[in-house]
Scaffold this active site. Structure first.
Site, PDB file in Angstrom:
ATOM      1  N   ASP A   1       4.906   0.613  11.988  1.00  0.00           N
ATOM      2  CA  ASP A   1       3.725  -0.067  11.443  1.00  0.00           C
ATOM      3  C   ASP A   1       3.632  -1.527  11.891  1.00  0.00           C
ATOM      4  OD1 ASP A   1       3.225   2.301  10.197  1.00  0.00           O
ATOM      5  OD2 ASP A   1       3.782   1.640   8.193  1.00  0.00           O
TER       6      ASP A   1
ATOM      7  N   ARG B   1      -0.342  14.774  13.086  1.00  0.00           N
ATOM      8  CA  ARG B   1       0.492  14.413  11.930  1.00  0.00           C
ATOM      9  C   ARG B   1       0.652  15.635  11.035  1.00  0.00           C
ATOM     10  NH1 ARG B   1      -1.343   8.636   9.641  1.00  0.00           N
ATOM     11  NH2 ARG B   1       0.640   8.791   8.551  1.00  0.00           N
TER      12      ARG B   1
ATOM     13  N   CYS C   1      -5.529   7.672   9.474  1.00  0.00           N
ATOM     14  CA  CYS C   1      -5.676   7.055  10.801  1.00  0.00           C
ATOM     15  C   CYS C   1      -5.256   8.031  11.883  1.00  0.00           C
ATOM     16  CB  CYS C   1      -4.806   5.805  10.885  1.00  0.00           C
ATOM     17  SG  CYS C   1      -5.434   4.425   9.938  1.00  0.00           S
TER      18      CYS C   1
ATOM     19  N   ARG D   1      -8.163  -0.892   4.688  1.00  0.00           N
ATOM     20  CA  ARG D   1      -7.324   0.158   4.079  1.00  0.00           C
ATOM     21  C   ARG D   1      -5.974  -0.404   3.677  1.00  0.00           C
ATOM     22  NH1 ARG D   1      -8.386   5.696   7.138  1.00  0.00           N
ATOM     23  NH2 ARG D   1      -7.199   6.372   5.359  1.00  0.00           N
TER      24      ARG D   1
ATOM     25  N   LYS E   1       0.841  -1.214   0.000  1.00  0.00           N
ATOM     26  CA  LYS E   1       0.000   0.000   0.000  1.00  0.00           C
ATOM     27  C   LYS E   1       0.870   1.256   0.000  1.00  0.00           C
ATOM     28  CE  LYS E   1      -1.616   1.513   4.095  1.00  0.00           C
ATOM     29  NZ  LYS E   1      -1.247   2.871   4.488  1.00  0.00           N
ATOM     30  N   ASN E   2       1.856   1.286   0.893  1.00  0.00           N
ATOM     31  CA  ASN E   2       2.622   2.519   1.067  1.00  0.00           C
ATOM     32  C   ASN E   2       3.582   2.798  -0.076  1.00  0.00           C
ATOM     33  OD1 ASN E   2       1.213   2.983   3.336  1.00  0.00           O
ATOM     34  ND2 ASN E   2       2.827   2.402   4.775  1.00  0.00           N
TER      35      ASN E   2
HETATM   36  C1  EPZ Z   1       4.376   6.891   6.322  1.00  0.00           C
HETATM   37  O1  EPZ Z   1       3.583   7.929   6.871  1.00  0.00           O
HETATM   38  C2  EPZ Z   1       3.473   5.691   6.209  1.00  0.00           C
HETATM   39  N1  EPZ Z   1       2.349   6.007   5.342  1.00  0.00           N
HETATM   40  C3  EPZ Z   1       2.981   5.276   7.586  1.00  0.00           C
HETATM   41  O2  EPZ Z   1       2.233   4.081   7.452  1.00  0.00           O
HETATM   42  C4  EPZ Z   1       4.180   4.991   8.479  1.00  0.00           C
HETATM   43  O3  EPZ Z   1       3.720   4.715   9.780  1.00  0.00           O
HETATM   44  C5  EPZ Z   1       5.115   6.196   8.500  1.00  0.00           C
HETATM   45  O4  EPZ Z   1       5.483   6.575   7.148  1.00  0.00           O
HETATM   46  C6  EPZ Z   1       6.400   5.948   9.275  1.00  0.00           C
HETATM   47  O5  EPZ Z   1       7.065   4.855   8.741  1.00  0.00           O
HETATM   48  C7  EPZ Z   1       2.506   5.946   4.032  1.00  0.00           C
HETATM   49  O6  EPZ Z   1       3.556   5.648   3.495  1.00  0.00           O
HETATM   50  C8  EPZ Z   1       1.302   6.205   3.202  1.00  0.00           C
HETATM   51  P1  EPZ Z   1       6.378  10.331   8.328  1.00  0.00           P
HETATM   52  P2  EPZ Z   1       4.103   9.449   6.861  1.00  0.00           P
HETATM   53  O7  EPZ Z   1       6.213  11.600   7.562  1.00  0.00           O
HETATM   54  O8  EPZ Z   1       4.813   9.685   5.597  1.00  0.00           O
HETATM   55  C9  EPZ Z   1       6.285  13.592  11.890  1.00  0.00           C
HETATM   56  C10 EPZ Z   1       0.455   2.615   7.849  1.00  0.00           C
HETATM   57  O9  EPZ Z   1       0.003   2.039   8.879  1.00  0.00           O
HETATM   58  N2  EPZ Z   1       6.166  14.615  10.824  1.00  0.00           N
HETATM   59  O10 EPZ Z   1       7.634   9.557   8.166  1.00  0.00           O
HETATM   60  O11 EPZ Z   1       2.959  10.272   7.209  1.00  0.00           O
HETATM   61  C11 EPZ Z   1       4.995  12.772  11.987  1.00  0.00           C
HETATM   62  O12 EPZ Z   1       4.028  13.449  12.728  1.00  0.00           O
HETATM   63  C12 EPZ Z   1       0.866   4.054   7.878  1.00  0.00           C
HETATM   64  O13 EPZ Z   1       0.531   2.053   6.754  1.00  0.00           O
HETATM   65  C13 EPZ Z   1       6.178  15.942  11.168  1.00  0.00           C
HETATM   66  O14 EPZ Z   1       6.295  16.319  12.334  1.00  0.00           O
HETATM   67  O15 EPZ Z   1       5.136   9.375   8.067  1.00  0.00           O
HETATM   68  C14 EPZ Z   1       5.487  11.511  12.609  1.00  0.00           C
HETATM   69  O16 EPZ Z   1       5.570  11.679  13.994  1.00  0.00           O
HETATM   70  C15 EPZ Z   1       0.426   4.805   9.040  1.00  0.00           C
HETATM   71  N3  EPZ Z   1       6.071  16.868  10.166  1.00  0.00           N
HETATM   72  C16 EPZ Z   1       6.890  11.347  12.030  1.00  0.00           C
HETATM   73  O17 EPZ Z   1       7.268  12.638  11.565  1.00  0.00           O
HETATM   74  C17 EPZ Z   1       5.954  16.515   8.861  1.00  0.00           C
HETATM   75  O18 EPZ Z   1       5.863  17.403   7.995  1.00  0.00           O
HETATM   76  C18 EPZ Z   1       6.998  10.336  10.885  1.00  0.00           C
HETATM   77  O19 EPZ Z   1       6.118  10.691   9.858  1.00  0.00           O
HETATM   78  C19 EPZ Z   1       5.958  15.147   8.528  1.00  0.00           C
HETATM   79  C20 EPZ Z   1       6.061  14.210   9.527  1.00  0.00           C
END
Ligand code: EPZ
Length: 418
Positions: free
Chosen positions: A306, A121, A116, A398, A22-23
């Site tokens: 995850d 986020r 979710c 999802r 998915k991701n």
């Molecule tokens: C991706 O989300 C994945 N989703 C998530 O999978 C996964 O948990 C996550 O990466 C971490 O591996 C997809 O790929 C579609 P991040 P993403 O930006 O890109 C903070 C699942 O279950 N942050 O690496 O949203 C954020 O709040 C899902 O399949 C900021 O502060 O994750 C978090 O604490 C859920 N500001 C951390 O960084 C920003 O601008 C990691 O987020 C961006 C992120």
């Protein structure tokens, strides 16, 4: 509300061909907008989030059809640059369309993404990086309007944290930009490599994907291609947890061992035998599970957030005390109360969860609150004594393609109730 009805206690045995990731599929679908011409994504998972991504493409004027795990896109007439709030709210990864739409049209209008509930986020890193690429951003009443008065220009971007989505958005905005973009502290997840692999197959010039420094040299145009989406390492981790919870033996076909090394290492510590052969992983859990010391979720190549919930479900019946520390998201323990309803002994304090293994879990009526938490309840129910009902299956849908059919094919007693 759809539910999964699971009669626990059946050992899972057999082979599972792991679905497409998915991701990875979601950013790849966004990336299709950048190609001049038809693209075929093979091994694309049939999931509600993937269908939502197709609807966003349609809204932007890009053709997107889906059949038998092949998504066919053609952006020839895609002139749209606005994404409606309704579609943005359907999933968090709708935000990766921002970089792709900017790369294609030089402007974009959208709202904050949904997805979710894992705590706050924000998308501040995405927006700050795009500003560095020359994007002018105006945020008003929940809508974000972006324009590029002088076009998108390559820049050196230091990410404060290796955010997966921000790294993807920068790559998507930079592939057709003028000049070179360098991302320092880029996310190294395998899905980033898959995105770069796809874009390179379309004619992009990207080096270093999968490493902390990624260099993107803007090219004039991209062409369509055929590409196979990587297998879903988190779905594989989930089925490994299901094997562990039921004392089973599973072969997971089509998934690269190196992509989930941090997870297989934990199952080995729990006493499972894990063998990797080519693109398959075999897990055998015939001995009682042992607790593990401490697992902290980390960006790749660390233990993935995850997989936290599903591994916790397996640890709930492991002998001894294990500790989980969730370092990525603030609020990713909503499955814990439900596991406790099934008899688990888990105490959460802030970002730390202490899991004291119990002999058996008991079937109960529980509800998913998010995707991976829902998968964890399913894993727990498979290993529990008696019948469980897992509600809010829409969350599980999802990210897992027909989870009940996959599990049934390896011996689970599970069905969906409408
Ligand atoms: C991706 O989300 C994945 N989703 C998530 O999978 C996964 O948990 C996550 O990466 C971490 O591996 C997809 O790929 C579609 P991040 P993403 O930006 O890109 C903070 C699942 O279950 N942050 O690496 O949203 C954020 O709040 C899902 O399949 C900021 O502060 O994750 C978090 O604490 C859920 N500001 C951390 O960084 C920003 O601008 C990691 O987020 C961006 C992120």
């Amino acid at each position: 509300m759809q539910r999964l009805i699971i009669k626990g206690g059946k050992r899972l045995c057999g082979e599972i061909r792991v679905q497409g990731a998915k991701n990875s599929a979601l950013p790849l679908l966004a990336a299709c907008l950048l190609a001049d011409g038809r693209t075929v994504l093979k091994h694309c998972p049939e999931l509600s989030d993937v269908f939502a991504a197709c609807r966003i493409l349609n809204e932007l004027g890009c053709k997107c059809s889906f059949r038998q795990h092949r998504a066919v896109t053609d952006p020839t007439s895609a002139e749209g640059y606005r994404i409606s709030e309704e579609l943005m709210l359907q999933m968090r990864s709708s935000i990766v369309f921002l970089g792709a739409v900017l790369g294609r049209t030089g402007r974009c209008e959208l709202s904050y993404p949904g997805g979710c509930e894992l705590g706050p986020r924000p998308i501040d890193m995405h927006l700050a990086a795009l500003r560095q690429l020359g994007v002018r951003i105006c945020e008003e009443h929940g809508r974000i309007s972006c324009t590029c008065p002088k076009g998108i220009k390559g820049a050196v971007i230091d990410l404060p944290f290796p955010s997966v989505g921000a790294t993807e958005n920068i790559i998507l905005a930079a592939v057709l930009a003028e000049g070179e973009t360098v991302i320092h502290n880029a996310a190294r997840e395998p899905e980033i490599e898959d995105l770069a692999g796809f874009l390179t197959a379309c004619g992009a010039d990207i080096r270093g994907a999968g490493c902390s420094t990624v260099r993107i040299n803007g090219v004039k145009k991209l062409h369509g291609c055929e590409y196979e989406v990587m297998s879903d390492r988190i779905a594989a981790a989930t089925y490994m947890a299901a094997a562990a919870a039921t004392g089973g033996e599973l072969g997971l076909l089509g998934v690269r061992c190196e992509d989930i090394h941090a997870v297989t290492a934990v199952f080995e510590e729990m006493g499972a035998a894990v063998y990797c052969h080519g693109n398959s992983i075999f897990i055998s859990c015939t001995r009682p599970l042992k607790a593990v010391g401490r697992i902290g979720t980390m960006p790749y190549p660390g233990f993935p957030t995850d997989a936290q919930a599903v591994v916790m479900a397996a640890l709930a019946t492991a002998k001894g005390s294990s500790m989980m520390v969730e370092n990525i998201f603030e609020s990713r323990y909503r499955h814990v109360d439900e596991l406790v309803r099934m008899g688990a002994d888990i105490k959460v304090s802030g970002r730390t969860a202490v899991i004291q293994g119990v002999k058996k879990l008991c079937g109960a009526n529980v509800r998913a609150h998010d995707l991976r938490g829902g998968a964890a309840l399913t894993v727990a129910a498979l290993g529990a004594e008696g019948v469980s009902s897992v509600g809010n299956v829409q969350y599980i849908d999802r990210g897992y393609e027909q989870i009940e059919r996959v599990l049934e094919s390896v011996g689970a007693d599970i069905h969906r109730a409408f």
